[in-house]
Motif scaffolding. Structure first.
Motif: not given
Length: 438
Positions: A270, A386, A382, A410, A287, A384, A272, A345, A257, A255, A290
């Motif tokens: 950003t 996680y 943006e 992200r 992916y 994402g 990834t 998120y 950014d 990732l 997102v």
């Protein structure tokens, strides 16, 4: 570059709003890194927006009611001995000739000269900030004028923040500002595309950072707009990871950014992507989720639409996807309302972008009414997900299988609101799966 005519127009616009008031702006302080070593100077954004003046130890005064001096600068005077150490100064005469000040004084004369620009004002416009010493200077002058008001019959009866006025002005970018932002974006796009080709198994995160930031400076940018995030593997689950020390391995997600500052205007991108060429099956699922959230969120960035809509759209797409994967369970409306998705998120979907990375401008007008998008505004989009190694679900939600842990994604673009819709300024950086695997 912003012309002096545009800076003058901005000052005139602000002065038309403050009427009989006087506005005061303080330059940014010189920040010390350690002992007597200083950081590179970065001017206060409001001060720069109104003046283009890029030196420390300065004060700008706007006094539309004054008969002769509507725009006044207090600056460091020319001093050849000191300039040998710290660089050239514009000086008092240069402040008038180069920056259009009606009058200019040495900064040492501020205490003496400032009262003449306040005594006939009906209020002082000043944003109380982190410079406590200067805050006290303004307050002391105000208090003195308040005490003598009965004898003179004039003077400022209140102090009002400049923020509401300037935030509204700065929110809509001029054509020249957009040119600066497009240049920042173009440099940042090329740096991201270079980094994706350069990143290989065995590389260290800091090597990628070095390649990106080299391109920033080599292309004429001031440098990074913010500390570059180059986060591989499980580091991609840390929102503001900046150590950038890990050695990357085949199969990692990386990732990045990063964005540059050009003439003080910023980009923020950003992406990834997989190290070694291919997403794993689980990485690809996250992916694509997102990416779908981002694409649907961008579609909501339209003139007249409320600011919160693109965030709400992204949240709903992400929650639906997490429910399909068995990572969230229950009623979708309840999950969203009670924010049970937050372990995955935890941030908003975007922010204003301009002279500051998190740029000046309100998001809400009161408790219930959101700002509506207008042409000329620039926002990041943006979303994402996680899924950290130690992630814990909200009580009552499913346990998180090991297969998902360590995946962080992200995707961020800079989006300009146009008259008819939007323009993705950062579209030059690929983000479709097949593009990221090529």
């Amino acid at each position: 570059m912003i012309s002096q005519a545009e800076y003058r127009q901005r000052r005139e616009q602000l002065m038309s709003q403050i009427g009989q008031g006087t506005a005061i702006f303080r330059s940014a302080p010189v920040a010390v890194m350690h002992n007597d070593v200083e950081y590179n100077f970065r001017q206060d954004s409001d001060f720069f927006y109104l003046t283009g003046f890029n030196e420390a130890e300065a004060v700008a005064v706007l006094a539309p009611h004054h008969a002769e001096h509507r725009f006044v600068l207090f600056v460091q005077p020319k001093d050849p001995e000191k300039e040998v150490w710290t660089g050239y100064r514009t000086g008092v005469e240069g402040a008038k000739e180069r920056y259009g000040a009606d009058e200019a004084y040495p900064i040492t004369e501020l205490e003496e000269k400032l009262p003449q620009y306040l005594e006939k004002a009906d209020r002082i416009y000043y944003q109380l900030g982190r410079d406590r010493h200067f805050n006290q200077t303004v307050l002391t002058h105000w208090q003195k004028l308040m005490r003598t008001y009965p004898k003179r019959g004039t003077g400022p009866m209140a102090i009002e923040s400049t923020n509401p006025l300037l935030q509204k002005m700065r929110l809509v970018k001029s054509p020249t500002e957009l040119e600066m932002m497009r240049q920042a974006v173009a440099i940042s796009v090329d740096a991201h595309n270079h980094a994706r080709k350069f990143a290989q198994p065995g590389c260290y995160e800091y090597q990628i950072q070095a390649e990106i930031e080299y391109m920033f400076r080599q292309r004429g940018a001031l440098g990074p707009a913010y500390p570059s995030i180059v986060a591989s593997g499980v580091n991609s689950c840390i929102l503001h990871y900046v150590e950038n020390t890990r050695q990357m391995e085949t199969g990692d997600l990386l990732l990045i950014d990063a964005g540059c500052a050009y003439q003080y205007y910023n980009a923020d991108i950003t992406r990834t992507f997989p190290i070694g060429g291919k997403f794993s099956g689980d990485q690809r699922i996250i992916y694509e989720l997102v990416l779908k959230a981002q694409q649907e969120a961008i579609a909501q960035v339209q003139p007249g639409k409320p600011y919160n809509l693109f965030h709400d759209t992204a949240v709903r797409v992400l929650v639906e996807g997490l429910m399909d994967l068995g990572l969230l369970a229950g009623d979708i409306e309840e999950i969203i309302k009670e924010e049970k998705y937050k372990p995955f998120y935890m941030h908003r979907t975007g922010h204003w972008l301009g002279l500051d990375v998190h740029d000046s401008g309100v998001y809400k007008n009161g408790e219930e009414s959101w700002q509506t998008f207008e042409p000329g505004q620039v926002v990041t989009v943006e979303p994402g997900l996680y899924i950290g190694l130690d992630i814990k679900p909200v009580e009552g939600q499913p346990e998180i299988p090991e297969r998902w842990r360590g995946i962080g994604v992200r995707i961020e673009d800079d989006v300009l609101v146009t008259e008819s819709g939007n323009e993705v300024l950062t579209a030059g950086v690929p983000k479709l799966v097949e593009e990221m695997e090529s």
